[in-house]
Design a protein around this motif. Structure first.
Motif, PDB file in Angstrom:
ATOM      1  N   ALA A  69       0.837  -1.206   0.000  1.00 26.50           N
ATOM      2  CA  ALA A  69       0.000   0.000   0.000  1.00 26.50           C
ATOM      3  C   ALA A  69       0.871   1.255   0.000  1.00 26.50           C
ATOM      4  O   ALA A  69       0.551   2.243  -0.677  1.00 26.50           O
ATOM      5  CB  ALA A  69      -0.939  -0.006   1.194  1.00 26.50           C
ATOM      6  N   ASP A  72       2.392   1.549  -3.507  1.00 27.10           N
ATOM      7  CA  ASP A  72       1.331   1.975  -4.434  1.00 27.10           C
ATOM      8  C   ASP A  72       1.009   3.448  -4.261  1.00 27.10           C
ATOM      9  O   ASP A  72       0.771   4.156  -5.238  1.00 27.10           O
ATOM     10  CB  ASP A  72       0.066   1.133  -4.240  1.00 27.10           C
ATOM     11  N   TYR A  73       0.998   3.920  -3.028  1.00 29.25           N
ATOM     12  CA  TYR A  73       0.721   5.328  -2.770  1.00 29.25           C
ATOM     13  C   TYR A  73       1.767   6.211  -3.452  1.00 29.25           C
ATOM     14  O   TYR A  73       1.436   7.201  -4.102  1.00 29.25           O
ATOM     15  CB  TYR A  73       0.681   5.601  -1.261  1.00 29.25           C
TER      16      TYR A  73
END
Length: 160
Positions: A69, A72-73
């Motif tokens: 995550a 991906d951010y």
């Protein structure tokens, strides 16, 4: 000036201590996985660790489930820039750039086999495209292989 990579154990020790001093817990294997994934590229490692630090609440635990995550951010934050850079590349350079990214560490890129595998026009057009990509710092040459210079760009491109 070239600096040698920070040893993994020293980086792990520093990161775990930094989290602890700020009332957060960092699972050591997070550092190990990221260190290996980014081949001791301190900039990329530091960027992901910073995002993990920001996303870990006080008295919270930063574990493996947070890693993708965070990456991906970072990638999504710069996705528009990557899309624009890719769009601005001449078509032959774009094709070679994508092929090199798919290979990871692309060797023998001027061979007929490489051209055939990725549907590239010819070894001479690959050579010309590579020179342009090197000039623009899109790729780098290390020993006997080429790779995408920006690891986050590479990850973004792999998802397209």
């Amino acid at each position: 000036m070239n600096l040698p990579p920070i040893p993994k154990d020293k980086y792990r020790e520093f990161a775990v201590r930094h989290f602890r001093e700020n009332h957060k817990i960092l699972c050591p294997e997070v550092v190990d996985i990221l260190y290996d994934r980014f081949a001791d590229g301190t900039f990329y490692l530091q960027k992901v660790m910073n995002m993990l630090f920001l996303k870990t609440p006080d008295n919270g635990i930063c574990g493996m489930e947070m890693v993708e995550a965070a990456i991906d951010y970072i990638i999504n934050f710069t996705a528009d820039t990557y899309a624009e850079l890719l769009y601005q590349l001449p078509e032959k350079q774009k094709e070679v750039f994508i092929a090199i990214n798919k290979e990871g560490k692309a060797r023998a890129i001027n061979s007929g086999a490489f051209c055939k595998r990725y549907g590239l026009a010819s070894p001479s057009s690959v050579k010309s495209a590579v020179n342009g990509l090197l000039d623009k710092d899109f790729i780098t040459k290390e020993r006997d292989y080429y790779e995408v210079y920006d690891k986050f760009f590479s990850l973004w491109l792999a998802k397209q």
